[in-house]
Scaffold this motif. Structure first.
Motif, PDB file in Angstrom:
ATOM      1  N   ARG A  30       0.810  -1.219   0.000  1.00 50.11           N
ATOM      2  CA  ARG A  30       0.000   0.000   0.000  1.00 50.11           C
ATOM      3  C   ARG A  30       0.844   1.270   0.000  1.00 50.11           C
ATOM      4  O   ARG A  30       0.500   2.247  -0.689  1.00 50.11           O
ATOM      5  N   GLU A  88       0.980   3.957  -3.097  1.00 52.43           N
ATOM      6  CA  GLU A  88       0.600   5.360  -2.940  1.00 52.43           C
ATOM      7  C   GLU A  88       1.666   6.287  -3.524  1.00 52.43           C
ATOM      8  O   GLU A  88       1.351   7.359  -4.053  1.00 52.43           O
ATOM      9  N   PRO A  92       0.083   7.311  -7.610  1.00 50.82           N
ATOM     10  CA  PRO A  92      -0.721   8.319  -6.906  1.00 50.82           C
ATOM     11  C   PRO A  92      -2.017   8.614  -7.662  1.00 50.82           C
ATOM     12  O   PRO A  92      -2.042   8.705  -8.889  1.00 50.82           O
ATOM     13  N   THR A 147      -4.870   4.499  -6.696  1.00 52.07           N
ATOM     14  CA  THR A 147      -4.917   3.316  -5.833  1.00 52.07           C
ATOM     15  C   THR A 147      -6.332   2.838  -5.534  1.00 52.07           C
ATOM     16  O   THR A 147      -6.513   1.725  -5.036  1.00 52.07           O
ATOM     17  N   TRP A 187      -7.280  -0.190   3.836  1.00 54.45           N
ATOM     18  CA  TRP A 187      -6.824   0.570   2.667  1.00 54.45           C
ATOM     19  C   TRP A 187      -7.858   0.380   1.558  1.00 54.45           C
ATOM     20  O   TRP A 187      -8.059  -0.726   1.072  1.00 54.45           O
TER      21      TRP A 187
END
Length: 493
Positions: A372, A376, A380, A383, A430
């Motif tokens: 994760r 990220e 960017p 996700t 997440w």
């Protein structure tokens, strides 16, 4: 289907069978479930296995493993969690003279599980040389797409390299060129790893080892029956041989008692996220690259068409969203279903195409909590469509959960938990919107089976409690009471 002679009938006593929830006895013969009756059945000469009131579920199937690499990695120094190249080297040095036994100075030192995507420094052969002068050292990244060698290790295989770090195809070539333990030793390691998987309820795997998996597993059968069924994937370099021998996906390997079948042909479109070689529509921030295209579309289509023409289904490694689009385009052009392995980042417009094209998605939910942070940074704003299992299910895609061991441990309960919880620590989920229900995760980790019925293949697991009766975060530790393969106990607690 050819089945091995597993001896007398088996009676599994006192288990809870869904959906009734009543205590039952389950009789098995000829590798099949032949009766499910109220508890208290007479044994009548059958081998008795006590279920202890546990829940009976279909056996788990890990849909993506590398068995030899997993077996070897279980014996390597783990560098997981190292925050820099320097820390990874320090951890390696500290491990060499510790328990259980020191490593001889001329012995090849192996390490595994480094992830350098967020490191402030870069791995380099000089770091290893300064810390371990003249020692042959080989370290493998967690995603298996990179390896890091010391100068002595490079010399051992007759190579030189500016940094000692190899990725993708070169990494595989280096791996194949390294000295290895004798075949009989490796076979023992693999069979022990299979036993350990059976102790977690696993009854089958798809072995994507980059090797002649049919030959390797056939040799292991001579030593003893494995604790698992194995679908033997066809590496590209043995595709011509498989075609010449008339081997087709799904065929039982002769002489294997039904334990070995022919798997799909593994092909690579791209690399991985952590090595920044997953092939994406958008470039990686600060790198000026969108990843690495390993197999151009026209070559991919040609190999897939040749395999499919001879009854061998393609299994295409695609991690980036552009790689997944290329793989789906290839399936559409070839007109044959198969598998896409990973599909970690997917363009929303491609979601419906998995079901439309008859393409199964082999996913590894345990990777999402691990990846994760790096996702990220390098994906960017995208996700929300990474590891997008809920979106895939909503589009009617067929999901099959694997571990990609040794990237994650060969234990599907980790993947089941991660698919449902979208976290594996104290951080919040997440992208919780991509979580899937427990029942869907269990089915995806059981080859699509949802319950045990009379007539089913007797590949079964008894859990100490029903998975829904414990907190999701405790699923990786769920107690296993017994595992049976074709009615033969492979593990009893």
């Amino acid at each position: 289907m050819e089945e091995a002679d597993y001896g007398p009938h088996t009676l599994l006593r006192d288990v809870v069978v869904e959906p009734d929830g009543a205590a039952c006895d389950v009789r098995m013969a000829g590798g099949r479930v032949v009766a499910i009756t109220p508890a208290g059945e007479r044994a009548d000469g059958a081998e008795v296995v006590h279920g202890g009131g546990g829940t009976l579920l279909p056996g788990l199937v890990d849909a993506h493993v590398h068995m030899l690499q997993w077996a070897a990695t279980r014996r390597r120094v783990s560098l997981a969690g190292a925050g820099s190249a320097a820390e990874a080297v320090d951890r390696l040095v500290a491990s060499l003279d510790g328990p259980p036994a020191p490593v001889a100075r001329d012995e090849l030192v192996f390490g595994a599980h480094f992830s350098d995507g967020l490191w402030p420094d870069r791995p380099h052969k000089d770091l290893l040389e300064r810390a371990l002068p003249a020692r042959p050292v080989v370290l493998f990244s967690n995603d298996l797409h990179a390896c890091w060698l010391s100068p002595a290790a490079l010399a051992l295989i007759g190579r030189d390299h500016p940094s000692g770090v190899f990725t993708e195809t070169e990494c595989m070539e280096i791996t194949a060129a390294l000295p290895a333990a004798p075949a009989e030793v490796q076979d023992r390691w693999v069979l022990e790893a299979a036993d350990a998987a059976a102790a977690r309820g696993v009854t089958g795997v798809i072995d994507f080892e980059y090797a002649d998996t049919v030959a390797d597993w056939s040799r292991r059968l001579v030593a003893r029956l494995p604790s698992l069924r194995v679908a033997c994937a066809v590496a590209r370099f043995v595709l011509d041989d498989a075609i010449e021998r008339g081997r087709r996906t799904g065929d039982v390997v002769p002489g294997s008692g039904g334990l070995l079948t022919m798997g799909p042909c593994k092909l690579f479109v791209d690399g991985s996220l952590n090595t920044r070689t997953a092939y994406c529509h958008d470039p990686y921030p600060g790198l000026g690259s969108s990843g690495q295209l390993v197999l151009p579309p026209e070559e991919l289509v040609a190999v897939m068409r040749r395999a499919a023409r001879h009854g061998i289904s393609p299994a295409v490694h695609a991690i980036g969203d552009l790689a997944t689009t290329i793989a789906l385009d290839a399936f559409a052009e070839v007109g044959h279903g198969g598998r896409i392995e990973h599909a970690q980042l997917v363009d929303p417009g491609d979601l419906r195409r998995f079901a439309e094209l008859g393409v199964t998605v082999g996913v590894q939910p345990a990777h999402a909590p691990d990846d994760r942070d790096v996702a990220e940074q390098y994906w960017p704003g995208r996700t929300g469509r990474a590891y997008a299992y809920a979106s895939m299910l909503a589009a009617d895609a067929r999901l099959e959960i694997g571990s990609d061991a040794p990237v994650s441990p060969l234990d599907p309960w980790n993947g089941i938990a991660a698919a449902v919880a979208r976290t594996d620590d104290d951080r919040p989920p997440w992208h919780a919107e991509q979580a899937i229900p427990l029942d869907a995760a269990l089915a995806a980790a059981s080859g699509g089976r949802t319950r045990v019925r009379v007539g089913d293949q007797a590949d079964l697991v008894v859990t100490g409690c029903h998975p829904r009766d414990i907190p999701i975060q405790d699923l990786p530790e769920i107690p296993i009471t017994a595992t049976l393969l074709a009615g033969r106990p492979t593990y009893v607690a």
